[in-house]
Design a protein around this motif. Sequence first.
Motif, PDB file in Angstrom:
ATOM      1  N   ARG A 126     -16.817  -5.293  -0.995  1.00 16.22           N
ATOM      2  CA  ARG A 126     -15.791  -4.590  -1.758  1.00 16.22           C
ATOM      3  C   ARG A 126     -15.327  -5.400  -2.952  1.00 16.22           C
ATOM      4  NH1 ARG A 126     -11.747  -5.294   3.209  1.00 16.22           N
ATOM      5  NH2 ARG A 126     -13.793  -5.156   4.174  1.00 16.22           N
ATOM      6  N   LEU A 127     -14.661  -4.725  -3.862  1.00 18.35           N
ATOM      7  CA  LEU A 127     -13.937  -5.351  -4.964  1.00 18.35           C
ATOM      8  C   LEU A 127     -12.583  -4.672  -5.030  1.00 18.35           C
ATOM      9  CD1 LEU A 127     -13.877  -7.271  -7.441  1.00 18.35           C
ATOM     10  CD2 LEU A 127     -14.736  -5.337  -8.796  1.00 18.35           C
ATOM     11  N   GLY A 128     -11.522  -5.477  -5.058  1.00 17.38           N
ATOM     12  CA  GLY A 128     -10.192  -4.899  -5.012  1.00 17.38           C
ATOM     13  C   GLY A 128      -9.216  -5.561  -5.964  1.00 17.38           C
ATOM     14  N   PHE A 129      -8.149  -4.819  -6.243  1.00 17.26           N
ATOM     15  CA  PHE A 129      -7.055  -5.305  -7.078  1.00 17.26           C
ATOM     16  C   PHE A 129      -5.749  -4.956  -6.374  1.00 17.26           C
ATOM     17  CE2 PHE A 129     -10.630  -4.047  -9.654  1.00 17.26           C
ATOM     18  CZ  PHE A 129     -10.819  -5.123 -10.506  1.00 17.26           C
ATOM     19  N   ARG A 130      -4.898  -5.946  -6.207  1.00 18.49           N
ATOM     20  CA  ARG A 130      -3.576  -5.697  -5.630  1.00 18.49           C
ATOM     21  C   ARG A 130      -2.514  -6.309  -6.528  1.00 18.49           C
ATOM     22  NH1 ARG A 130      -5.295  -9.563  -1.621  1.00 18.49           N
ATOM     23  NH2 ARG A 130      -5.621  -7.860  -0.152  1.00 18.49           N
ATOM     24  N   GLY A 131      -1.396  -5.645  -6.603  1.00 15.74           N
ATOM     25  CA  GLY A 131      -0.323  -6.139  -7.454  1.00 15.74           C
ATOM     26  C   GLY A 131       1.037  -5.871  -6.850  1.00 15.74           C
ATOM     27  N   ARG A 132       2.008  -6.652  -7.302  1.00 17.82           N
ATOM     28  CA  ARG A 132       3.376  -6.506  -6.817  1.00 17.82           C
ATOM     29  C   ARG A 132       4.341  -6.935  -7.908  1.00 17.82           C
ATOM     30  NH1 ARG A 132       5.870  -6.068  -1.788  1.00 17.82           N
ATOM     31  NH2 ARG A 132       8.035  -6.788  -1.756  1.00 17.82           N
ATOM     32  N   GLU A 133       5.429  -6.193  -8.037  1.00 20.94           N
ATOM     33  CA  GLU A 133       6.497  -6.548  -8.963  1.00 20.94           C
ATOM     34  C   GLU A 133       7.810  -6.638  -8.198  1.00 20.94           C
ATOM     35  OE1 GLU A 133       8.582  -5.007 -13.114  1.00 20.94           O
ATOM     36  OE2 GLU A 133       7.521  -3.578 -11.820  1.00 20.94           O
ATOM     37  N   ASP A 134       8.508  -7.747  -8.362  1.00 12.98           N
ATOM     38  CA  ASP A 134       9.806  -7.954  -7.727  1.00 12.98           C
ATOM     39  C   ASP A 134      10.865  -7.229  -8.549  1.00 12.98           C
ATOM     40  OD1 ASP A 134      12.044  -8.774  -6.428  1.00 12.98           O
ATOM     41  OD2 ASP A 134      11.772 -10.916  -6.801  1.00 12.98           O
ATOM     42  N   LEU A 135      11.535  -6.250  -7.929  1.00 12.47           N
ATOM     43  CA  LEU A 135      12.556  -5.475  -8.621  1.00 12.47           C
ATOM     44  C   LEU A 135      13.963  -5.985  -8.344  1.00 12.47           C
ATOM     45  CD1 LEU A 135      11.112  -1.894  -7.989  1.00 12.47           C
ATOM     46  CD2 LEU A 135      10.829  -3.332 -10.017  1.00 12.47           C
ATOM     47  N   GLY A 163     -19.805   2.564  -2.313  1.00 12.65           N
ATOM     48  CA  GLY A 163     -19.707   3.035  -0.942  1.00 12.65           C
ATOM     49  C   GLY A 163     -18.832   4.274  -0.846  1.00 12.65           C
ATOM     50  N   GLN A 164     -18.561   4.707   0.404  1.00 11.77           N
ATOM     51  CA  GLN A 164     -17.695   5.861   0.663  1.00 11.77           C
ATOM     52  C   GLN A 164     -18.140   7.100  -0.128  1.00 11.77           C
ATOM     53  OE1 GLN A 164     -15.973   2.630   0.036  1.00 11.77           O
ATOM     54  NE2 GLN A 164     -16.491   2.519   2.210  1.00 11.77           N
ATOM     55  N   GLY A 165     -19.450   7.307  -0.146  1.00 14.79           N
ATOM     56  CA  GLY A 165     -19.981   8.506  -0.789  1.00 14.79           C
ATOM     57  C   GLY A 165     -19.934   8.475  -2.298  1.00 14.79           C
ATOM     58  N   GLY A 166     -19.771   7.288  -2.890  1.00 18.20           N
ATOM     59  CA  GLY A 166     -19.766   7.175  -4.345  1.00 18.20           C
ATOM     60  C   GLY A 166     -18.401   7.257  -4.981  1.00 18.20           C
ATOM     61  N   LEU A 167     -17.318   7.254  -4.194  1.00 14.60           N
ATOM     62  CA  LEU A 167     -15.971   7.290  -4.753  1.00 14.60           C
ATOM     63  C   LEU A 167     -15.668   5.988  -5.492  1.00 14.60           C
ATOM     64  CD1 LEU A 167     -13.942   8.844  -1.786  1.00 14.60           C
ATOM     65  CD2 LEU A 167     -14.751   9.973  -3.852  1.00 14.60           C
ATOM     66  N   GLY A 168     -14.943   6.088  -6.608  1.00 15.32           N
ATOM     67  CA  GLY A 168     -14.632   4.913  -7.405  1.00 15.32           C
ATOM     68  C   GLY A 168     -13.819   3.875  -6.641  1.00 15.32           C
ATOM     69  N   PHE A 169     -12.753   4.301  -6.003  1.00 17.58           N
ATOM     70  CA  PHE A 169     -11.943   3.416  -5.162  1.00 17.58           C
ATOM     71  C   PHE A 169     -11.823   4.067  -3.790  1.00 17.58           C
ATOM     72  CE2 PHE A 169     -10.702   2.086  -9.430  1.00 17.58           C
ATOM     73  CZ  PHE A 169     -10.818   0.715  -9.310  1.00 17.58           C
ATOM     74  N   GLY A 170     -12.974   4.178  -3.132  1.00 14.00           N
ATOM     75  CA  GLY A 170     -13.049   4.941  -1.896  1.00 14.00           C
ATOM     76  C   GLY A 170     -12.470   4.268  -0.680  1.00 14.00           C
ATOM     77  N   ARG A 171     -12.331   2.947  -0.714  1.00 13.79           N
ATOM     78  CA  ARG A 171     -11.762   2.283   0.453  1.00 13.79           C
ATOM     79  C   ARG A 171     -10.256   2.538   0.543  1.00 13.79           C
ATOM     80  NH1 ARG A 171     -14.764  -1.318   3.309  1.00 13.79           N
ATOM     81  NH2 ARG A 171     -12.850  -2.286   4.039  1.00 13.79           N
ATOM     82  N   MET A 221     -12.525  -0.695  -4.110  1.00 13.90           N
ATOM     83  CA  MET A 221     -13.777   0.068  -4.105  1.00 13.90           C
ATOM     84  C   MET A 221     -14.762  -0.558  -3.124  1.00 13.90           C
ATOM     85  SD  MET A 221     -15.733  -1.055  -7.641  1.00 13.90           S
ATOM     86  CE  MET A 221     -14.452  -0.386  -8.687  1.00 13.90           C
ATOM     87  N   GLY A 222     -15.486   0.288  -2.421  1.00  9.16           N
ATOM     88  CA  GLY A 222     -16.550  -0.180  -1.550  1.00  9.16           C
ATOM     89  C   GLY A 222     -17.844  -0.319  -2.321  1.00  9.16           C
TER      90      GLY A 222
END
Length: 336
Positions: free
Chosen positions: A55-64, A86-94, A76-77
């Motif tokens: 997989r390749l992923g991006f996670r983010g957080r902002e302190d409010l 993966g996941q049938g070709g979905l861009g961010f299927g995971r 994305m898978g």
Amino acid sequence: MKRSFAFAAALTACAAASAQSSVTMYGVVDQYFDRTDTGTVSVNRLQSGGLAGSRLGFRGREDLGGGYGAFFLLEMGINADDGSLGQGGLGFGRQSFVGLATPYGDISLGRQYVPHFYSLVTYALNGGLAFGQSVNYYTDPSVLRANNSVSYSTKTWNGFTGQLFHAMGENAASKSLGNVSAASLSYASGPLKAGVAYTQRKTTAANTDRYLVVGGTYDFGVVKAGLVATQRRDDNNTNESTLYDLTLTIPVGSTSAVALDLGRFQNKSVANADSTAFTVRYDYFLSKRTTLYTGLAKIKNDAGAAFGVNGATGAAVALTPGQDPRTFVAGIRHTF
């Protein structure tokens, strides 16, 4: 002088903003060799995702401020053996969701894992649905993720954590068709983890599938034991089953571990369609990020069952009912 002061103030403001928000890129690349003997033929394959889906992923957080925060995750898978999605070709299927963290719990919206999934991966072998787990060979994958979902997770209180989940089928012909509703309660304290999850999914106008998961693990130090029991029921009595999965993980020094798994699937709707699986797996930790693994799995299918050995995302070899596959794997997983 004024310009220098203004420039310094701007840098300070940028640094403060950076300290309050973050975006992280991460990923997994997992490849393994798979040799399966079906009893009539032998098949050699290179597959992606033995211990974990690539997989390749991006996670983010902002302190409010005040205990509040905004967060997101896009994952994305990847089928690393051929580079396809993966996941049938979905861009961010995971997973793909955005949410708000509050002092009273977290709310998130998007494509997310159902609580059913989290219960399976928490109490199954080493966490995660992977090669080496009977629960992975026998689980219905269609109930692990849901689109158009809203999730609420509580904060931990005296070791207890809860989650409420609802996904909308968005079917114009029926308000409830395709809807998924779920809830879970888990407990963790020291070496003990335990929990329960309940899920129901409206599959047709006349049928609702219902899933129950109960599980727990206990770490004795010299061995970690886990037990997962699942039950599936439906209104039409066509897909009723139970599953039991017992796992033992034995550390070998600080650099490796042996995992043993025994599972039993009982089909309540179809006669002579039960199955039993046994797996032994050896993991060698080259570092915190890189693991070598190998193992052997055997499935004994009744005359009406055709279960095969699969990895986290690597597929099982197609079988005819009654065949008893034997699978050897050897692979490498790297995380970043």
